[in-house]
Write an enzyme that holds these catalytic residues in place. Structure first.
Site, PDB file in Angstrom:
ATOM      1  N   CYS A   2      -6.290   1.526  62.153  1.00 24.31           N
ATOM      2  CA  CYS A   2      -5.027   0.930  62.657  1.00 24.31           C
ATOM      3  C   CYS A   2      -4.145   1.480  63.309  1.00 24.31           C
ATOM      4  O   CYS A   2      -3.542   2.501  63.900  1.00 24.31           O
ATOM      5  CB  CYS A   2      -4.997   0.923  60.876  1.00 24.31           C
ATOM      6  SG  CYS A   2      -5.420   0.834  59.860  1.00 24.31           S
ATOM      7  N   GLY A  28      -7.293  -1.395  65.956  1.00 29.54           N
ATOM      8  CA  GLY A  28      -8.071  -1.689  64.695  1.00 29.54           C
ATOM      9  C   GLY A  28      -8.355  -3.714  65.054  1.00 29.54           C
ATOM     10  O   GLY A  28      -7.432  -3.564  66.019  1.00 29.54           O
ATOM     11  N   ASN A 102      -0.185   3.523  58.445  1.00 21.65           N
ATOM     12  CA  ASN A 102      -1.747   3.874  59.635  1.00 21.65           C
ATOM     13  C   ASN A 102      -1.744   5.706  58.958  1.00 21.65           C
ATOM     14  O   ASN A 102      -1.500   6.104  58.493  1.00 21.65           O
ATOM     15  CB  ASN A 102      -0.884   4.060  60.633  1.00 21.65           C
ATOM     16  CG  ASN A 102      -2.094   4.820  61.660  1.00 21.65           C
ATOM     17  OD1 ASN A 102      -3.578   4.438  61.452  1.00 21.65           O
ATOM     18  ND2 ASN A 102      -2.078   5.604  62.917  1.00 21.65           N
ATOM     19  N   GLY A 103      -2.901   5.601  58.121  1.00 24.17           N
ATOM     20  CA  GLY A 103      -3.101   6.919  57.919  1.00 24.17           C
ATOM     21  C   GLY A 103      -4.117   6.511  56.582  1.00 24.17           C
ATOM     22  O   GLY A 103      -5.472   5.687  55.854  1.00 24.17           O
ATOM     23  N   TYR A 244     -10.568  10.687  71.867  1.00 24.97           N
ATOM     24  CA  TYR A 244     -11.082   8.729  72.385  1.00 24.97           C
ATOM     25  C   TYR A 244     -10.202   7.577  71.740  1.00 24.97           C
ATOM     26  O   TYR A 244     -10.438   6.421  72.531  1.00 24.97           O
ATOM     27  CB  TYR A 244     -12.075   8.896  70.790  1.00 24.97           C
ATOM     28  CG  TYR A 244     -13.111   7.103  70.972  1.00 24.97           C
ATOM     29  CD1 TYR A 244     -13.421   6.275  71.430  1.00 24.97           C
ATOM     30  CD2 TYR A 244     -12.546   6.264  69.491  1.00 24.97           C
ATOM     31  CE1 TYR A 244     -14.014   4.890  72.046  1.00 24.97           C
ATOM     32  CE2 TYR A 244     -12.964   5.677  69.608  1.00 24.97           C
ATOM     33  CZ  TYR A 244     -14.178   5.324  70.561  1.00 24.97           C
ATOM     34  OH  TYR A 244     -13.930   3.466  70.009  1.00 24.97           O
TER      35      TYR A 244
HETATM   36  P1  AMP Z   1     -22.623   6.526  68.249  1.00 17.44           P
HETATM   37  O1  AMP Z   1     -23.254   5.728  69.486  1.00 17.44           O
HETATM   38  O2  AMP Z   1     -22.933   6.113  66.926  1.00 17.44           O
HETATM   39  O3  AMP Z   1     -22.960   8.501  68.977  1.00 17.44           O
HETATM   40  O4  AMP Z   1     -20.943   6.624  69.065  1.00 17.44           O
HETATM   41  C1  AMP Z   1     -20.659   7.435  69.733  1.00 17.44           C
HETATM   42  C2  AMP Z   1     -19.571   6.692  70.628  1.00 17.44           C
HETATM   43  O5  AMP Z   1     -18.988   5.318  69.677  1.00 17.44           O
HETATM   44  C3  AMP Z   1     -19.088   6.666  72.085  1.00 17.44           C
HETATM   45  O6  AMP Z   1     -19.309   5.850  72.742  1.00 17.44           O
HETATM   46  C4  AMP Z   1     -18.189   6.897  71.714  1.00 17.44           C
HETATM   47  O7  AMP Z   1     -16.702   6.542  72.222  1.00 17.44           O
HETATM   48  C5  AMP Z   1     -17.679   5.545  70.489  1.00 17.44           C
HETATM   49  N1  AMP Z   1     -16.617   6.076  69.181  1.00 17.44           N
HETATM   50  C6  AMP Z   1     -16.900   7.181  68.522  1.00 17.44           C
HETATM   51  N2  AMP Z   1     -15.811   7.835  67.778  1.00 17.44           N
HETATM   52  C7  AMP Z   1     -15.897   6.493  67.305  1.00 17.44           C
HETATM   53  C8  AMP Z   1     -14.572   5.271  66.400  1.00 17.44           C
HETATM   54  N3  AMP Z   1     -14.043   6.550  65.499  1.00 17.44           N
HETATM   55  N4  AMP Z   1     -14.728   4.524  66.990  1.00 17.44           N
HETATM   56  C9  AMP Z   1     -15.233   3.871  66.989  1.00 17.44           C
HETATM   57  N5  AMP Z   1     -15.855   4.010  68.592  1.00 17.44           N
HETATM   58  C10 AMP Z   1     -16.183   5.413  68.511  1.00 17.44           C
END
Ligand code: AMP
Length: 445
Positions: A2, A28, A102-103, A244
């Protein structure tokens, strides 16, 4: 995740909040909303959708006044319904308030159960509503003390902006897990915002980060803001913001996110070296770290995969099937660059392993002779309880398999992660970080 924003003392408050939310759309994409106050009336516009879809000229004209709070929603606590959009607006004994949060509150269920027992009625599944009820129930004589009493009863992660008709309160929890900064608008008044990238867009000058445990109060008619330390600070900044979540041009606690990511890439090159012809990033999440990796290792950097920008983040898709197809739609290889090359591919993190699997497959299909995957963060072995939408233990690949087993599953020639120590060193050992996803230390008891 968020994003929240608060604007105070500017006749264009809702427009500035709109631009700030636009700058923070990455935090978000499910719903967005703004509440403004003209001193007599609070007006709210909120809806599911992106900032540019929800607010048009007509909506912004409706949002009158020189103060506004706004929110972009990425659902962590709560379901997907209109009731779960923010700002949350309520009437209580002392007047009307509008609140953005946010949280994630860790004692949400206990607090809610006790409020229901005492007769409270809830409209949404958001933990933010707990805070409203606690403020409404308090017997304190003014809003400030009611907020402090309410926050004393909740545990967890929050950055809050609470607006009455004439005042605005910006509060950061004592751990300072999520970022929250204060700025001065060149056109007059103040802005508080989840990320500093919003300041650049609305021409605000960064004053400082809001301190963990601090409450800042803006009052109509006062040019200066008041600051109260309401809780003892115990800083634990979320390392994942740097890895990230945050936008690369934001600064958190004085550190630029892009430079921090590049440093993680450099540390990864020192720690998890590999002999290769090319360093390529997973776009866009791995770009900064891949540049750092290339610079440190001396291996040339290139964009071996292109990203289709008309698709949102893959992680947001609720079902595995939809996530798979989205990764496919999103990323495609540059075959003539990759053919017969030994590749190091860099991403910021592995969550379920969906992206990694797909990336290795497309790189191999494009003719790469070897594909080595390096991840610029430690393995995520624990779900986040502090506001990021990571899945449960069952779905987290690193919670269930060793690095060697994951390497086999994603069909990489090798796989390695940044160590926790190297992550800390790259961020600078000058403060504490929340590393719960990596080490399982859920320090909020
Ligand atoms: P996955 O494909 O499920 O292993 O997710 C990893 C990918 O999702 C990586 O390319 C990250 O940059 C991205 N990622 C990691 N954490 C998040 C998050 N909380 N929300 C959205 N994307 C994420």
């Amino acid at each position: 995740m968020c994003a929240i924003v608060g604007v105070f003392g500017n006749s264009e408050a809702s427009k500035i909040a709109y631009y700030a939310l636009f700058a923070m759309q990455h935090r978000g994409q499910e719903a967005t909303g703004i509440s403004s106050s003209n001193g007599e009336k609070i007006t709210t516009v909120k809806k599911r959708g992106l900032v540019t879809d929800v607010f048009d000229k007509k909506a912004l004209t409706k949002l009158k006044g020189n103060m506004a709070v706004g929110h972009n929603r990425y659902s962590t606590a709560g379901k997907e319904s209109i009731w779960d959009t923010q700002p949350v607006y309520a009437s209580y004994q002392l007047g009307k308030i509008s609140i953005v949060h946010n949280g994630n509150l860790v004692n949400k269920n206990e607090v809610r159960a006790s409020l229901i027992e005492q007769g409270a009625i809830f409209q949404s599944s958001m933990d933010t509503e707990n805070i409203i009820h606690l403020i409404a129930k308090s017997q304190k004589k003014d809003l400030k003390n009611r907020i402090i009493e309410a926050l004393d009863k909740i545990k967890g992660v929050y950055c809050l902006c609470i607006q009455s008709k004439t005042k605005m309160f910006a509060i950061r929890d004592r751990y300072g897990i999520r970022p929250f900064s204060l700025g001065r608008l060149k056109s007059g008044g103040y802005i508080v915002s989840s990320e500093t990238c919003a300041f650049d867009l609305v021409e605000a000058e960064f004053i400082r980060d809001i301190k963990p445990g601090e409450m800042i109060i803006f009052k109509q008619g006062c040019h200066e803001y008041e600051s109260i330390q309401i809780f003892e600070p115990d800083p634990h900044i979320c390392a994942f913001e740097y890895i990230y979540l945050a936008r690369p041009d934001s600064n958190i606690e004085g550190k630029n996110v892009y430079l921090a990511r590049k440093e993680m890439g450099r540390a990864l090159a020192r720690e998890k070296k590999v002999d290769a012809d090319l360093v390529i990033p997973v776009p866009d999440s791995g770009v900064s770290a891949a540049l750092g990796y290339a610079q440190e290792s001396g291996i040339p950097f290139d964009m071996g995969i292109v990203r289709n920008h008309y698709i949102g983040r893959t992680f947001i898709e609720p079902t595995q099937e939809k996530r798979d197809i989205k990764v496919k739609l999103k990323l495609s290889p540059i075959n003539s660059l990759l053919k017969n090359k030994k590749i190091v591919v860099i991403d910021d993190s592995i969550v379920r392993g969906t992206t990694a699997k797909r990336i290795i497959k497309i790189l191999k299909e494009a003719g790469a002779s070897e594909v080595h995957m390096r991840i610029a963060s430690p393995a995520i072995k624990h779900p986040c309880r502090y506001g990021i939408d990571t899945p449960s233990y069952k779905e987290l690949i690193s919670a269930n398999y060793s690095t060697e087993e994951i390497k086999e599953q994603i069909k990489a020639d090798s796989l390695d992660f940044l160590s926790i120590d190297a992550l800390k060193t790259s961020l600078g050992n000058d403060t504490n970080y929340s590393l719960a996803s990596f080490d399982g230390n859920y320090f909020i008891k």
